[in-house]
Scaffold this motif. Sequence first.
Motif, PDB file in Angstrom:
ATOM      1  N   SER A  76      60.842  -0.617  16.947  1.00  0.00           N
ATOM      2  CA  SER A  76      61.884  -1.107  16.043  1.00  0.00           C
ATOM      3  C   SER A  76      61.915  -2.635  15.992  1.00  0.00           C
ATOM      4  N   ASP A  77      61.701  -3.310  17.121  1.00  0.00           N
ATOM      5  CA  ASP A  77      61.680  -4.777  17.118  1.00  0.00           C
ATOM      6  C   ASP A  77      60.524  -5.308  16.276  1.00  0.00           C
ATOM      7  N   VAL A  78      59.367  -4.692  16.409  1.00  0.00           N
ATOM      8  CA  VAL A  78      58.204  -5.114  15.642  1.00  0.00           C
ATOM      9  C   VAL A  78      58.461  -4.904  14.142  1.00  0.00           C
ATOM     10  N   CYS A  79      59.071  -3.782  13.792  1.00  0.00           N
ATOM     11  CA  CYS A  79      59.374  -3.498  12.385  1.00  0.00           C
ATOM     12  C   CYS A  79      60.360  -4.500  11.823  1.00  0.00           C
ATOM     13  N   MET A  80      61.377  -4.859  12.607  1.00  0.00           N
ATOM     14  CA  MET A  80      62.349  -5.857  12.132  1.00  0.00           C
ATOM     15  C   MET A  80      61.687  -7.218  11.937  1.00  0.00           C
TER      16      MET A  80
END
Length: 148
Positions: free
Chosen positions: A88-92
């Motif tokens: 999720s951090d990478v996607c954000m």
Amino acid sequence: MQPLYLDDWTEHFFRNLMVFEQCHHIHDSYIIDYIAFLGDLIKTPNDVEILVRYGVLKNLLGNTEDALNFFNTLGKHAKLPTSRYYYSDVCMKLDKFYNDGWNRSIAMLKQKYFAHPRAAAAIIYAVVILILSIVNSATGVISNINGC
């Protein structure tokens, strides 16, 4: 990052890992999240070619369509846990980078105007000529003012 090798056995290997993870590690779904992340990243054959070019994927399946189908079919039946998505951090960060106007402008310039070395050289030449013209005009105006 180690490249992901796509061959005839990769799908079987990942399917077995995904089933194992769904049965025994329900709250730690790293493999399913990885496959879902790559599935979200890869939507066209051009996406596969980019990941192959940068060494993220090694496509031994034959063509880019087979690699695209690999990710489309592999993640189709995987059940993602809703509580925690590992990437999720990478996607954000990717969304923030993609939606930044400056980055979009730079990417458009690279794709449209700097795609070929000749085009880049012509643009640099034009900018240098423009700057020299402005400097020449400015020195002419200054010399006319001093001459009065």
